[in-house]
Design a protein around this motif. Structure first.
Motif, PDB file in Angstrom:
ATOM      1  N   SER A  54       0.819  -1.205   0.000  1.00  0.00           N
ATOM      2  CA  SER A  54       0.000   0.000   0.000  1.00  0.00           C
ATOM      3  C   SER A  54       0.857   1.261   0.000  1.00  0.00           C
ATOM      4  O   SER A  54       0.478   2.263  -0.605  1.00  0.00           O
ATOM      5  CB  SER A  54      -0.966  -0.006   1.171  1.00  0.00           C
ATOM      6  OG  SER A  54      -0.262  -0.090   2.383  1.00  0.00           O
ATOM      7  N   GLY A  92      -8.690   8.830  -5.684  1.00  0.00           N
ATOM      8  CA  GLY A  92      -9.568   7.901  -4.968  1.00  0.00           C
ATOM      9  C   GLY A  92      -8.857   6.588  -4.672  1.00  0.00           C
ATOM     10  O   GLY A  92      -8.981   6.032  -3.574  1.00  0.00           O
ATOM     11  N   ALA A  93      -8.088   6.095  -5.658  1.00  0.00           N
ATOM     12  CA  ALA A  93      -7.301   4.885  -5.434  1.00  0.00           C
ATOM     13  C   ALA A  93      -6.231   5.124  -4.381  1.00  0.00           C
ATOM     14  O   ALA A  93      -5.942   4.248  -3.556  1.00  0.00           O
ATOM     15  CB  ALA A  93      -6.667   4.428  -6.747  1.00  0.00           C
ATOM     16  N   MET A  96      -7.750   4.714  -0.996  1.00  0.00           N
ATOM     17  CA  MET A  96      -7.883   3.301  -0.613  1.00  0.00           C
ATOM     18  C   MET A  96      -6.542   2.740  -0.143  1.00  0.00           C
ATOM     19  O   MET A  96      -6.490   1.978   0.824  1.00  0.00           O
ATOM     20  CB  MET A  96      -8.427   2.479  -1.790  1.00  0.00           C
ATOM     21  CG  MET A  96      -9.848   2.844  -2.174  1.00  0.00           C
ATOM     22  SD  MET A  96     -11.009   2.663  -0.828  1.00  0.00           S
ATOM     23  CE  MET A  96     -11.017   0.918  -0.635  1.00  0.00           C
ATOM     24  N   PHE A  99      -5.932   3.996   3.349  1.00  0.00           N
ATOM     25  CA  PHE A  99      -6.713   3.231   4.317  1.00  0.00           C
ATOM     26  C   PHE A  99      -6.053   1.879   4.603  1.00  0.00           C
ATOM     27  O   PHE A  99      -5.921   1.476   5.767  1.00  0.00           O
ATOM     28  CB  PHE A  99      -8.135   3.016   3.800  1.00  0.00           C
ATOM     29  CG  PHE A  99      -8.936   2.085   4.658  1.00  0.00           C
ATOM     30  CD1 PHE A  99      -9.428   2.507   5.881  1.00  0.00           C
ATOM     31  CD2 PHE A  99      -9.178   0.787   4.247  1.00  0.00           C
ATOM     32  CE1 PHE A  99     -10.153   1.642   6.684  1.00  0.00           C
ATOM     33  CE2 PHE A  99      -9.905  -0.082   5.043  1.00  0.00           C
ATOM     34  CZ  PHE A  99     -10.397   0.344   6.257  1.00  0.00           C
ATOM     35  N   LEU A 100      -5.612   1.174   3.560  1.00  0.00           N
ATOM     36  CA  LEU A 100      -4.961  -0.127   3.741  1.00  0.00           C
ATOM     37  C   LEU A 100      -3.656   0.016   4.518  1.00  0.00           C
ATOM     38  O   LEU A 100      -3.364  -0.783   5.419  1.00  0.00           O
ATOM     39  CB  LEU A 100      -4.706  -0.782   2.381  1.00  0.00           C
ATOM     40  CG  LEU A 100      -4.059  -2.148   2.391  1.00  0.00           C
ATOM     41  CD1 LEU A 100      -4.956  -3.158   3.083  1.00  0.00           C
ATOM     42  CD2 LEU A 100      -3.755  -2.596   0.978  1.00  0.00           C
TER      43      LEU A 100
END
Length: 162
Positions: A54, A92-93, A96, A99-100
């Motif tokens: 990530s 947006g990716a 994510m 968050f990960l």
């Protein structure tokens, strides 16, 4: 009709389908339980891998988002119509991936703190059960004799196990 004749009656399609689906469901539940226990014993390594993956994803999507917003000429297929949508998709990716990454770090911090506590408990400290099993009779207390007469040299100390 006897029991023998009832057992020989062919089952309906729905009944055979129900039996098959229940067997498949039971098998899937058994496999899922095994896979979950396999992964939960190895969550530290998985969290390390997810954190590294990530973090790399954050850097890459940040780079792509900046390229789309600042220099869209270098990426083929971007024009004025879809530039804003592609920039939102890249960021947006990146959200994510953030968050990960944060969830992996939170688990690793929790796991390291939990492992330290487990290590301390395995050494014998902080064991409530062991402390409760030990009674007051396990302590050695030295009390002087209560002789009123004589010198203090004559006082002998006796050990009493309470």
């Amino acid at each position: 009709w006897s029991k023998k004749n009832i057992a020989m009656v062919p089952r309906s399609f729905e009944h055979r389908l129900y039996i098959t689906m229940s067997r498949v469901g039971h098998s899937l539940a058994f496999l899922s339980k095994g896979l979950i226990s396999y992964f939960t014993t190895r969550l530290d390594g998985i969290s390390n891998c997810c954190a590294l993956y990530s973090f790399t994803g954050i850097l890459f999507t940040l780079f792509v988002g900046m390229m789309i917003s600042k220099q869209p000429l270098y990426i083929k297929g971007i024009d004025a119509n879809n530039q804003e949508m592609m920039k939102e998709s890249a960021f947006g990716a990146m959200g994510m991936f953030i968050f990960l990454f944060s969830s992996s770090l939170i688990y690793l911090c929790y796991s390291s703190r939990h492992d330290n506590e487990h290590h301390i408990r395995s050494q014998g400290y902080m064991r409530p059960r062991a402390q409760r099993q030990r009674g007051i009779g396990d302590y050695l207390v030295e009390l002087p004799d209560s002789h009123q007469s004589g010198d203090s040299d004559e006082h002998e100390q006796s050990t009493t196990l309470i």
